[in-house]
Design a protein around this motif. Structure first.
Motif, mmCIF file in Angstrom:
data_model
loop_
_atom_site.group_PDB
_atom_site.id
_atom_site.type_symbol
_atom_site.label_atom_id
_atom_site.label_comp_id
_atom_site.label_asym_id
_atom_site.label_seq_id
_atom_site.Cartn_x
_atom_site.Cartn_y
_atom_site.Cartn_z
ATOM 1 N N LYS A 54 0.833 -1.206 0.000
ATOM 2 C CA LYS A 54 0.000 0.000 0.000
ATOM 3 C C LYS A 54 0.864 1.250 0.000
ATOM 4 N N LEU A 55 1.963 1.208 0.772
ATOM 5 C CA LEU A 55 2.882 2.343 0.843
ATOM 6 C C LEU A 55 3.534 2.590 -0.508
ATOM 7 N N ILE A 56 4.019 1.528 -1.151
ATOM 8 C CA ILE A 56 4.677 1.656 -2.453
ATOM 9 C C ILE A 56 3.680 2.153 -3.501
ATOM 10 N N SER A 57 2.451 1.625 -3.462
ATOM 11 C CA SER A 57 1.423 2.050 -4.408
ATOM 12 C C SER A 57 1.121 3.532 -4.259
ATOM 13 N N GLY A 58 1.058 3.994 -2.999
ATOM 14 C CA GLY A 58 0.790 5.410 -2.734
ATOM 15 C C GLY A 58 1.910 6.304 -3.242
ATOM 16 N N ILE A 59 3.161 5.851 -3.065
ATOM 17 C CA ILE A 59 4.314 6.623 -3.535
ATOM 18 C C ILE A 59 4.312 6.701 -5.055
ATOM 19 N N ASN A 60 4.045 5.567 -5.709
ATOM 20 C CA ASN A 60 4.016 5.546 -7.175
ATOM 21 C C ASN A 60 2.926 6.455 -7.728
ATOM 22 N N LYS A 61 1.765 6.424 -7.104
ATOM 23 C CA LYS A 61 0.658 7.270 -7.558
ATOM 24 C C LYS A 61 0.986 8.741 -7.378
ATOM 25 N N SER A 62 1.619 9.061 -6.229
ATOM 26 C CA SER A 62 1.994 10.449 -5.954
ATOM 27 C C SER A 62 3.020 10.944 -6.961
ATOM 28 N N GLU A 63 3.996 10.087 -7.304
ATOM 29 C CA GLU A 63 5.019 10.466 -8.266
ATOM 30 C C GLU A 63 4.430 10.684 -9.656
ATOM 31 N N GLU A 64 3.463 9.841 -10.035
ATOM 32 C CA GLU A 64 2.805 9.995 -11.346
ATOM 33 C C GLU A 64 2.073 11.325 -11.433
ATOM 34 N N GLU A 65 1.388 11.696 -10.327
ATOM 35 C CA GLU A 65 0.653 12.962 -10.309
ATOM 36 C C GLU A 65 1.604 14.145 -10.348
ATOM 37 N N LYS A 66 2.720 14.037 -9.612
ATOM 38 C CA LYS A 66 3.682 15.130 -9.555
ATOM 39 C C LYS A 66 4.384 15.327 -10.896
ATOM 40 N N HIS A 67 4.629 14.253 -11.607
ATOM 41 C CA HIS A 67 5.403 14.327 -12.842
ATOM 42 C C HIS A 67 4.523 14.176 -14.076
ATOM 43 N N GLN A 68 3.277 14.611 -13.971
ATOM 44 C CA GLN A 68 2.390 14.570 -15.124
ATOM 45 C C GLN A 68 2.916 15.484 -16.217
ATOM 46 N N VAL A 69 2.968 14.950 -17.425
ATOM 47 C CA VAL A 69 3.446 15.705 -18.585
ATOM 48 C C VAL A 69 2.255 16.034 -19.484
ATOM 49 N N LEU A 77 7.823 21.296 -30.600
ATOM 50 C CA LEU A 77 8.132 21.748 -29.250
ATOM 51 C C LEU A 77 8.042 20.597 -28.255
ATOM 52 N N ASP A 78 7.043 19.730 -28.415
ATOM 53 C CA ASP A 78 6.924 18.575 -27.523
ATOM 54 C C ASP A 78 8.127 17.639 -27.660
ATOM 55 N N TYR A 79 8.647 17.531 -28.873
ATOM 56 C CA TYR A 79 9.848 16.716 -29.091
ATOM 57 C C TYR A 79 11.022 17.277 -28.299
ATOM 58 N N ILE A 80 11.173 18.606 -28.348
ATOM 59 C CA ILE A 80 12.261 19.265 -27.627
ATOM 60 C C ILE A 80 12.072 19.167 -26.121
ATOM 61 N N LEU A 81 10.802 19.200 -25.672
ATOM 62 C CA LEU A 81 10.491 19.166 -24.235
ATOM 63 C C LEU A 81 10.495 17.749 -23.671
ATOM 64 N N GLY A 82 10.630 16.759 -24.530
ATOM 65 C CA GLY A 82 10.585 15.385 -24.047
ATOM 66 C C GLY A 82 9.168 14.899 -23.805
ATOM 67 N N GLY A 83 8.209 15.406 -24.596
ATOM 68 C CA GLY A 83 6.832 14.954 -24.485
ATOM 69 C C GLY A 83 5.839 16.058 -24.177
ATOM 70 N N GLY A 84 6.301 17.115 -23.562
ATOM 71 C CA GLY A 84 5.413 18.210 -23.197
ATOM 72 C C GLY A 84 5.934 18.930 -21.955
ATOM 73 N N ILE A 85 5.058 19.707 -21.326
ATOM 74 C CA ILE A 85 5.444 20.461 -20.131
ATOM 75 C C ILE A 85 5.112 19.640 -18.891
#
Length: 364
Positions: A9-24, A32-40
Protein backbone atom coordinates in the motif's frame (compact mmCIF):
# COMPACT_ATOMS: atom_id res chain seq x y z
CA UNK A 1 10.64 -11.37 -1.59
CA UNK A 2 7.13 -11.42 -0.14
CA UNK A 3 5.79 -8.00 0.79
CA UNK A 4 3.25 -7.21 3.48
CA UNK A 5 -0.06 -5.50 2.61
CA UNK A 6 1.12 -2.36 4.41
CA UNK A 7 4.31 -2.17 2.37
CA UNK A 8 2.44 -2.78 -0.91
CA UNK A 9 0.00 0.00 0.00
CA UNK A 10 2.88 2.34 0.84
CA UNK A 11 4.68 1.66 -2.45
CA UNK A 12 1.42 2.05 -4.41
CA UNK A 13 0.79 5.41 -2.73
CA UNK A 14 4.31 6.62 -3.53
CA UNK A 15 4.02 5.55 -7.18
CA UNK A 16 0.66 7.27 -7.56
CA UNK A 17 1.99 10.45 -5.95
CA UNK A 18 5.02 10.47 -8.27
CA UNK A 19 2.80 9.99 -11.35
CA UNK A 20 0.65 12.96 -10.31
CA UNK A 21 3.68 15.13 -9.56
CA UNK A 22 5.40 14.33 -12.84
CA UNK A 23 2.39 14.57 -15.12
CA UNK A 24 3.45 15.71 -18.58
CA UNK A 25 0.96 17.76 -20.62
CA UNK A 26 1.67 17.96 -24.37
CA UNK A 27 1.64 21.43 -25.89
CA UNK A 28 0.31 19.86 -29.12
CA UNK A 29 3.05 21.67 -31.02
CA UNK A 30 4.85 18.52 -32.12
CA UNK A 31 8.25 20.11 -32.69
CA UNK A 32 8.13 21.75 -29.25
CA UNK A 33 6.92 18.57 -27.52
CA UNK A 34 9.85 16.72 -29.09
CA UNK A 35 12.26 19.26 -27.63
CA UNK A 36 10.49 19.17 -24.24
CA UNK A 37 10.58 15.39 -24.05
CA UNK A 38 6.83 14.95 -24.49
CA UNK A 39 5.41 18.21 -23.20
CA UNK A 40 5.44 20.46 -20.13
CA UNK A 41 5.92 18.57 -16.89
CA UNK A 42 3.91 20.00 -14.00
CA UNK A 43 6.29 21.45 -11.43
CA UNK A 44 9.01 22.11 -13.99
CA UNK A 45 10.47 25.44 -15.13
CA UNK A 46 10.98 26.08 -18.84
CA UNK A 47 12.79 29.12 -20.17
CA UNK A 48 12.15 30.11 -23.81
CA UNK A 49 14.68 32.64 -25.05
CA UNK A 50 14.96 34.38 -28.42
CA UNK A 51 15.62 37.72 -30.03
CA UNK A 52 12.90 40.33 -30.19
CA UNK A 53 10.04 39.77 -32.68
CA UNK A 54 10.72 36.07 -33.11
CA UNK A 55 7.23 34.85 -32.22
CA UNK A 56 7.67 33.94 -28.55
CA UNK A 57 4.31 35.39 -27.47
CA UNK A 58 2.46 33.81 -30.40
CA UNK A 59 3.86 30.39 -29.49
CA UNK A 60 3.00 30.99 -25.81
CA UNK A 61 -0.62 31.77 -26.77
CA UNK A 62 -0.74 28.60 -28.89
CA UNK A 63 0.26 26.66 -25.78
CA UNK A 64 -2.44 28.47 -23.76
CA UNK A 65 -5.13 27.59 -26.33
CA UNK A 66 -4.12 23.94 -26.47
CA UNK A 67 -4.02 23.67 -22.67
CA UNK A 68 -7.46 25.25 -22.31
CA UNK A 69 -8.91 22.94 -24.96
CA UNK A 70 -7.83 20.02 -22.74
CA UNK A 71 -9.41 21.63 -19.66
CA UNK A 72 -6.16 22.82 -18.07
CA UNK A 73 -5.95 26.31 -16.57
CA UNK A 74 -3.29 28.90 -17.44
CA UNK A 75 -2.19 32.15 -15.78
CA UNK A 76 -0.54 34.48 -18.31
CA UNK A 77 1.32 37.51 -16.95
CA UNK A 78 1.92 40.00 -19.74
CA UNK A 79 4.71 42.30 -18.55
CA UNK A 80 5.12 43.86 -22.01
CA UNK A 81 1.47 44.87 -22.45
CA UNK A 82 1.67 43.27 -25.89
CA UNK A 83 -1.23 40.81 -25.79
CA UNK A 84 -4.07 42.61 -27.57
CA UNK A 85 -7.68 41.59 -28.21
CA UNK A 86 -6.86 41.13 -31.88
CA UNK A 87 -3.98 38.79 -31.01
CA UNK A 88 -6.19 36.78 -28.65
CA UNK A 89 -8.77 36.47 -31.41
CA UNK A 90 -6.34 35.50 -34.19
CA UNK A 91 -4.71 32.82 -31.99
CA UNK A 92 -8.14 31.46 -31.01
CA UNK A 93 -7.59 32.29 -27.31
CA UNK A 94 -10.35 34.87 -26.97
CA UNK A 95 -13.07 32.49 -25.79
CA UNK A 96 -10.88 31.16 -22.96
CA UNK A 97 -9.60 34.52 -21.68
CA UNK A 98 -10.82 35.99 -18.35
CA UNK A 99 -14.17 34.20 -18.55
CA UNK A 100 -16.20 34.62 -15.35
CA UNK A 101 -18.80 31.98 -16.27
CA UNK A 102 -18.59 28.22 -15.75
CA UNK A 103 -17.28 26.47 -18.89
CA UNK A 104 -16.49 23.03 -20.24
CA UNK A 105 -12.92 24.04 -20.99
CA UNK A 106 -9.93 25.46 -19.14
CA UNK A 107 -9.41 29.07 -18.07
CA UNK A 108 -6.89 31.55 -19.41
CA UNK A 109 -6.38 34.35 -16.90
CA UNK A 110 -4.54 37.22 -18.58
CA UNK A 111 -2.99 39.85 -16.28
CA UNK A 112 -1.05 42.88 -17.49
CA UNK A 113 1.51 43.85 -14.84
CA UNK A 114 5.25 44.43 -14.83
CA UNK A 115 6.23 45.52 -11.30
CA UNK A 116 7.86 42.81 -9.20
CA UNK A 117 5.78 43.56 -6.10
CA UNK A 118 2.45 43.44 -7.95
CA UNK A 119 3.38 40.38 -10.02
CA UNK A 120 4.41 38.56 -6.83
CA UNK A 121 1.09 39.42 -5.20
CA UNK A 122 -0.83 38.10 -8.22
CA UNK A 123 1.21 34.88 -8.32
CA UNK A 124 0.79 34.28 -4.59
CA UNK A 125 -2.98 34.71 -4.75
CA UNK A 126 -3.35 32.52 -7.84
CA UNK A 127 -1.12 29.72 -6.59
CA UNK A 128 -3.07 29.55 -3.33
CA UNK A 129 -6.24 28.71 -5.27
CA UNK A 130 -4.56 25.56 -6.65
CA UNK A 131 -6.58 26.22 -9.80
CA UNK A 132 -3.78 26.72 -12.31
CA UNK A 133 -1.67 24.10 -14.07
CA UNK A 134 0.61 26.47 -15.97
CA UNK A 135 2.02 29.97 -15.40
CA UNK A 136 3.57 31.96 -18.26
CA UNK A 137 5.57 35.13 -17.57
CA UNK A 138 6.08 37.13 -20.76
CA UNK A 139 8.69 38.39 -20.34
CA UNK A 140 11.37 38.42 -17.64
CA UNK A 141 13.14 41.31 -19.34
CA UNK A 142 10.22 43.65 -18.69
CA UNK A 143 9.80 42.99 -14.98
CA UNK A 144 10.42 46.34 -13.26
CA UNK A 145 11.72 47.09 -9.79
CA UNK A 146 9.48 49.69 -8.14
CA UNK A 147 12.47 51.82 -7.15
CA UNK A 148 13.04 52.51 -10.84
CA UNK A 149 9.67 54.23 -11.35
CA UNK A 150 7.95 57.24 -9.80
CA UNK A 151 4.35 57.53 -8.63
CA UNK A 152 3.12 58.00 -12.20
CA UNK A 153 4.94 54.90 -13.41
CA UNK A 154 7.60 56.88 -15.24
CA UNK A 155 11.17 55.59 -15.19
CA UNK A 156 13.56 57.49 -12.95
CA UNK A 157 16.87 58.88 -14.16
CA UNK A 158 20.12 57.01 -13.56
CA UNK A 159 21.21 59.54 -10.93
CA UNK A 160 17.92 59.12 -9.03
CA UNK A 161 18.31 55.35 -9.07
CA UNK A 162 21.88 55.60 -7.79
CA UNK A 163 20.75 57.77 -4.90
CA UNK A 164 18.03 55.29 -3.97
CA UNK A 165 20.27 52.22 -4.20
CA UNK A 166 23.43 53.75 -2.66
CA UNK A 167 25.25 53.27 -5.97
CA UNK A 168 24.64 49.50 -5.81
CA UNK A 169 24.98 48.47 -9.44
CA UNK A 170 23.63 44.98 -8.66
CA UNK A 171 20.37 46.28 -7.23
CA UNK A 172 18.45 45.67 -10.45
CA UNK A 173 19.34 41.97 -10.49
CA UNK A 174 18.53 41.31 -6.82
CA UNK A 175 14.70 41.40 -7.15
CA UNK A 176 14.87 39.04 -10.14
CA UNK A 177 17.13 36.70 -8.20
CA UNK A 178 14.69 36.55 -5.25
CA UNK A 179 11.70 36.32 -7.59
CA UNK A 180 13.07 33.38 -9.60
CA UNK A 181 14.24 31.49 -6.51
CA UNK A 182 10.86 31.91 -4.80
CA UNK A 183 8.59 30.88 -7.66
CA UNK A 184 10.83 28.09 -8.90
CA UNK A 185 10.40 26.58 -5.44
CA UNK A 186 6.65 27.24 -5.32
CA UNK A 187 6.18 25.76 -8.80
CA UNK A 188 7.41 22.44 -7.48
CA UNK A 189 5.45 22.74 -4.23
CA UNK A 190 2.15 23.52 -5.99
CA UNK A 191 2.90 21.24 -8.97
CA UNK A 192 2.52 24.04 -11.51
CA UNK A 193 4.46 24.30 -14.75
CA UNK A 194 6.31 27.60 -15.26
CA UNK A 195 7.30 29.10 -18.60
CA UNK A 196 9.67 32.07 -18.47
CA UNK A 197 9.75 33.98 -21.74
CA UNK A 198 13.11 35.71 -22.06
CA UNK A 199 15.05 37.59 -24.68
CA UNK A 200 18.61 38.40 -25.58
CA UNK A 201 20.46 41.60 -24.89
CA UNK A 202 23.80 42.86 -26.19
CA UNK A 203 26.65 42.38 -23.76
CA UNK A 204 30.26 43.43 -24.20
CA UNK A 205 32.69 40.61 -23.52
CA UNK A 206 36.36 41.61 -23.07
CA UNK A 207 37.57 38.70 -25.23
CA UNK A 208 34.64 38.09 -27.63
CA UNK A 209 33.38 41.64 -28.18
CA UNK A 210 29.62 42.25 -28.31
CA UNK A 211 27.67 39.03 -27.77
CA UNK A 212 24.01 38.08 -27.34
CA UNK A 213 23.18 37.00 -23.81
CA UNK A 214 19.80 36.22 -22.26
CA UNK A 215 18.45 38.72 -19.75
CA UNK A 216 18.97 37.84 -16.09
CA UNK A 217 21.59 36.42 -13.82
CA UNK A 218 22.89 32.93 -13.17
CA UNK A 219 19.95 32.02 -10.91
CA UNK A 220 17.55 32.27 -13.88
CA UNK A 221 19.59 29.71 -15.81
CA UNK A 222 20.18 27.56 -12.72
CA UNK A 223 16.46 27.41 -11.84
CA UNK A 224 15.38 26.52 -15.39
CA UNK A 225 14.99 22.78 -15.91
CA UNK A 226 14.89 23.29 -19.67
CA UNK A 227 16.17 26.21 -21.75
CA UNK A 228 15.01 26.42 -25.35
CA UNK A 229 16.46 28.88 -27.83
CA UNK A 230 14.36 29.92 -30.79
CA UNK A 231 16.21 30.85 -33.93
CA UNK A 232 14.28 32.62 -36.66
CA UNK A 233 15.13 31.55 -40.16
CA UNK A 234 14.98 34.09 -42.96
CA UNK A 235 11.45 34.79 -44.13
CA UNK A 236 10.64 33.74 -47.67
CA UNK A 237 7.56 34.12 -49.80
CA UNK A 238 6.72 31.48 -52.37
CA UNK A 239 4.38 31.36 -55.34
CA UNK A 240 0.79 32.36 -54.75
CA UNK A 241 -1.50 29.33 -54.69
CA UNK A 242 -3.22 30.55 -57.87
CA UNK A 243 0.01 29.92 -59.79
CA UNK A 244 0.31 26.32 -58.65
CA UNK A 245 -1.45 23.75 -60.82
CA UNK A 246 -3.64 21.82 -58.42
CA UNK A 247 -7.34 21.19 -58.08
CA UNK A 248 -9.41 24.25 -57.17
CA UNK A 249 -10.88 22.48 -54.13
CA UNK A 250 -7.41 22.25 -52.57
CA UNK A 251 -6.26 25.79 -53.31
CA UNK A 252 -8.05 27.33 -50.32
CA UNK A 253 -6.15 24.99 -48.00
CA UNK A 254 -2.72 25.68 -49.43
CA UNK A 255 -0.40 27.88 -47.38
CA UNK A 256 1.09 30.96 -49.03
CA UNK A 257 3.64 32.41 -46.62
CA UNK A 258 5.52 31.39 -43.51
CA UNK A 259 8.46 31.87 -41.21
CA UNK A 260 10.57 28.93 -40.19
CA UNK A 261 11.62 28.69 -36.55
CA UNK A 262 14.22 26.33 -35.14
CA UNK A 263 13.94 25.18 -31.52
CA UNK A 264 17.33 24.40 -29.95
CA UNK A 265 17.86 22.68 -26.60
CA UNK A 266 20.39 24.73 -24.64
CA UNK A 267 19.81 23.03 -21.30
CA UNK A 268 17.67 20.02 -20.39
CA UNK A 269 17.29 17.40 -17.68
CA UNK A 270 15.71 15.06 -20.26
CA UNK A 271 17.52 15.48 -23.58
CA UNK A 272 21.03 16.15 -24.82
CA UNK A 273 21.81 19.77 -25.57
CA UNK A 274 21.87 21.16 -29.12
CA UNK A 275 19.03 18.89 -30.26
CA UNK A 276 16.91 20.84 -32.74
CA UNK A 277 13.43 20.76 -34.25
CA UNK A 278 11.84 22.97 -36.87
CA UNK A 279 8.36 24.42 -37.11
CA UNK A 280 6.51 27.01 -39.17
CA UNK A 281 4.71 30.05 -37.85
CA UNK A 282 2.42 32.77 -39.09
CA UNK A 283 3.04 35.76 -36.86
CA UNK A 284 -0.06 36.81 -35.00
CA UNK A 285 -1.78 33.48 -35.73
CA UNK A 286 0.40 30.62 -34.58
CA UNK A 287 2.17 27.44 -35.56
CA UNK A 288 0.72 25.72 -38.62
CA UNK A 289 -0.60 22.36 -37.46
CA UNK A 290 -0.22 20.53 -40.78
CA UNK A 291 3.31 21.76 -41.46
CA UNK A 292 4.25 20.92 -37.87
CA UNK A 293 2.99 17.37 -38.43
CA UNK A 294 4.94 17.05 -41.68
CA UNK A 295 8.23 18.17 -40.11
CA UNK A 296 7.70 15.72 -37.23
CA UNK A 297 7.21 12.83 -39.68
CA UNK A 298 10.37 13.84 -41.56
CA UNK A 299 12.31 14.09 -38.31
CA UNK A 300 11.08 10.64 -37.22
CA UNK A 301 11.93 9.33 -40.74
CA UNK A 302 8.32 8.16 -41.18
CA UNK A 303 8.61 10.22 -44.35
CA UNK A 304 12.12 9.23 -45.51
CA UNK A 305 14.26 11.70 -47.43
CA UNK A 306 17.18 10.76 -49.69
CA UNK A 307 19.11 13.45 -51.53
CA UNK A 308 16.15 15.80 -51.42
CA UNK A 309 13.61 13.18 -52.56
CA UNK A 310 10.76 12.40 -50.15
CA UNK A 311 8.71 9.21 -50.04
CA UNK A 312 5.14 9.16 -48.75
CA UNK A 313 2.32 6.64 -49.05
CA UNK A 314 -0.82 8.32 -50.36
CA UNK A 315 -3.47 7.30 -52.92
CA UNK A 316 -2.65 3.62 -52.30
CA UNK A 317 0.85 4.05 -53.72
CA UNK A 318 4.33 5.18 -52.79
CA UNK A 319 4.93 8.70 -54.06
CA UNK A 320 8.42 10.10 -54.61
CA UNK A 321 8.61 13.89 -54.86
CA UNK A 322 11.58 16.23 -55.03
CA UNK A 323 11.80 19.07 -52.53
CA UNK A 324 9.69 20.21 -49.60
CA UNK A 325 7.44 22.34 -51.81
CA UNK A 326 6.32 19.36 -53.90
CA UNK A 327 5.86 17.22 -50.79
CA UNK A 328 3.55 19.76 -49.17
CA UNK A 329 1.61 20.32 -52.38
CA UNK A 330 0.97 16.57 -52.58
CA UNK A 331 -0.12 16.39 -48.94
CA UNK A 332 -2.50 19.34 -49.22
CA UNK A 333 -4.12 17.72 -52.24
CA UNK A 334 -4.72 14.62 -50.08
CA UNK A 335 -5.05 16.24 -46.67
CA UNK A 336 -7.94 14.15 -45.36
CA UNK A 337 -6.17 10.89 -46.23
CA UNK A 338 -2.91 12.21 -44.77
CA UNK A 339 -4.54 13.00 -41.41
CA UNK A 340 -6.36 9.68 -41.28
CA UNK A 341 -3.37 7.60 -42.32
CA UNK A 342 -0.64 9.17 -40.20
CA UNK A 343 -2.53 10.73 -37.29
CA UNK A 344 -5.84 8.88 -37.22
CA UNK A 345 -7.69 12.19 -37.59
CA UNK A 346 -10.44 13.36 -39.88
CA UNK A 347 -9.70 16.73 -41.44
CA UNK A 348 -12.09 19.54 -40.52
CA UNK A 349 -11.60 22.79 -42.38
CA UNK A 350 -13.16 24.80 -39.54
CA UNK A 351 -10.29 23.88 -37.21
CA UNK A 352 -7.80 25.66 -39.47
CA UNK A 353 -9.75 28.90 -39.72
CA UNK A 354 -7.43 31.85 -39.33
CA UNK A 355 -4.21 29.84 -39.60
CA UNK A 356 -4.40 28.26 -43.04
CA UNK A 357 -2.32 30.87 -44.83
CA UNK A 358 1.14 29.58 -43.98
CA UNK A 359 3.84 28.33 -46.30
CA UNK A 360 6.74 25.97 -46.46
CA UNK A 361 10.48 25.79 -46.73
CA UNK A 362 11.92 24.96 -50.14
CA UNK A 363 15.31 24.06 -48.73
CA UNK A 364 16.28 20.41 -48.30
Amino acid sequence: MEKSKELKKLISGINKSEEEKHQVIPTDIKSLDYILGGGIELGSKVQIVAESSTGKSTIALNICRNFCEKNFNVLYIDTENSITKDLLKSTNCEQYCNNEEDTDYGDLLLVKESEFKQVSKILDNCLKTKHFHLVIIDSLANLVNECYTDIDGKKKTKSEVKDLTNNNTNYESRPLNLFINKYSSLAKEYNVGMIYINQYRNKVDPTKGTILKEFGIKSVRYNSDIIIKIKKDKEEYILDENNIMIENSSKSLLPTEYSKLVFIVEKSNKLLTNITAETYIKYGYGVDETLDKITSLIREKTIPCTNGWYEINLNNSTNRVQGMKELIKLIYMNLDEFNQKYFNQTFNEDTTAGIKVYGWDDED
